[in-house]
Design a protein around this motif. Sequence first.
Motif, PDB file in Angstrom:
ATOM      1  N   UNK A 108       0.821  -1.192  -0.007  1.00 45.76           N
ATOM      2  CA  UNK A 108      -0.096   0.046  -0.058  1.00 45.76           C
ATOM      3  C   UNK A 108       0.975   1.323  -0.043  1.00 45.76           C
ATOM      4  N   UNK A 109       1.989   1.229   0.705  1.00 41.67           N
ATOM      5  CA  UNK A 109       2.923   2.270   0.924  1.00 41.67           C
ATOM      6  C   UNK A 109       3.491   2.659  -0.538  1.00 41.67           C
ATOM      7  N   UNK A 112       0.818   4.247  -2.935  1.00 44.60           N
ATOM      8  CA  UNK A 112       0.778   5.711  -2.587  1.00 44.60           C
ATOM      9  C   UNK A 112       1.900   6.498  -3.282  1.00 44.60           C
ATOM     10  N   UNK A 113       3.171   5.859  -3.200  1.00 45.54           N
ATOM     11  CA  UNK A 113       4.226   6.774  -3.577  1.00 45.54           C
ATOM     12  C   UNK A 113       4.226   6.572  -5.021  1.00 45.54           C
ATOM     13  N   UNK A 114       3.907   5.481  -5.963  1.00 46.06           N
ATOM     14  CA  UNK A 114       3.925   5.449  -7.413  1.00 46.06           C
ATOM     15  C   UNK A 114       2.607   6.038  -8.054  1.00 46.06           C
ATOM     16  N   UNK A 116       0.170   8.450  -6.606  1.00 40.72           N
ATOM     17  CA  UNK A 116      -0.364   9.107  -5.544  1.00 40.72           C
ATOM     18  C   UNK A 116      -2.123   9.591  -5.922  1.00 40.72           C
ATOM     19  N   UNK A 119      -4.465   6.313  -5.895  1.00 44.34           N
ATOM     20  CA  UNK A 119      -4.543   5.636  -4.447  1.00 44.34           C
ATOM     21  C   UNK A 119      -5.394   6.604  -3.786  1.00 44.34           C
ATOM     22  N   UNK A 124      -8.037   2.820  -1.604  1.00 44.09           N
ATOM     23  CA  UNK A 124      -7.139   2.188  -0.737  1.00 44.09           C
ATOM     24  C   UNK A 124      -8.115   1.272   0.117  1.00 44.09           C
TER      25      UNK A 124
ATOM     26  N   UNK B 113       0.686   6.688   4.957  1.00 42.01           N
ATOM     27  CA  UNK B 113       0.372   6.326   3.425  1.00 42.01           C
ATOM     28  C   UNK B 113       0.279   7.989   2.810  1.00 42.01           C
ATOM     29  N   UNK B 116       3.914   9.122   2.335  1.00 41.93           N
ATOM     30  CA  UNK B 116       4.379   8.649   1.310  1.00 41.93           C
ATOM     31  C   UNK B 116       3.917   9.087  -0.086  1.00 41.93           C
ATOM     32  N   UNK B 117       2.634   9.274  -0.223  1.00 43.98           N
ATOM     33  CA  UNK B 117       1.971   9.934  -1.519  1.00 43.98           C
ATOM     34  C   UNK B 117       2.585  11.035  -1.598  1.00 43.98           C
ATOM     35  N   UNK B 120       6.853  10.857  -2.243  1.00 46.52           N
ATOM     36  CA  UNK B 120       6.864   9.981  -3.499  1.00 46.52           C
ATOM     37  C   UNK B 120       8.418   9.448  -3.070  1.00 46.52           C
TER      38      UNK B 120
END
Lengths: 143, 147
Positions: A108-109, A112-114, A116, A119, A124, B113, B116-117, B120
């Motif tokens: 999940x993290x 969120x990073x890839x 954003x 998600x 989620x 989360x 993290x968003x 990045x």
Amino acid sequence: MSLTAKDKETVKAFWAKVAPKAEDIGQDALSRMLVVYPQTKTYFAHWKDLSPGSAPVKKHGATVMGGVADAVAKIDDLTSGLLNLSELHAFTLRVDPANFKILAHNILVVFAIRLPNDFTPEVHVAVDKFLAAVARALSEKYR
Amino acid sequence: MVEWTEQERSIITSIFSNLDYDDVGPKALVRCLIVYPWTQRYFASFGNLYNADAIKTNPNIQAHGTRVLHGLDRAVKNMDNIKGTYAELSVLHSEKLHVDPDNFKLLADCLTIVIAAKMGSGFTPEMQATFQKFLAVVVSALGRQYH
């Protein structure tokens, strides 16, 4: 907390965006798990290199995400769809099921990073439920 | 006694100094209420939480999200005594608010989360480990005075 029709749609639609980056996401999630939850390294003592982005981590991240992709395809009956994988985890790998939650969190993290913007909270919750359902299916054969 | 390396301290202060509290706080709380709907039980007096859109636009939730994040500030400024710093807040959450301490971890995960968003790929595995360690200490301190 079983998957509604809407959950399944949401997961499939999100997976279409994940699919092209799946291997990379898998590698990143696994790397993070090994760094953030060092106790998980105990399952990989046979690897030469456990550092983020190493060859075994890359390969295994791809394997894991391949399993998740399979689960998406079999989302309507995870228990029978993932039977073989459940037997593998129960009798051969014997991974403590608590770790499924840990890996799910790291997946999940990385989502969120890839992704954003994709998600969102609504995505989620559906994906979280889905990964929990996958974990349950994988635990089927444990005892 | 929690030990922090120099690198961990600098990671935590760096993450928080680059945060927009008015953005991240509400986002984390909103996400928690949507992803773990049973947490809505603590916000019955906040008005309309009927669906995701109502939650996202609820001004009471916005204000509360900001307040919670400013509360985390206290831990950032007192990393060597988070337990003592949060003793009163722990009593408050237990005796007055009656919050099940398992919920603290749910909010912590949502905050991770959201960060993290925002950050990045700048949110490296090392930063994630440090941030989650920090939140785990906060969560433990908040549950400390429950009996």
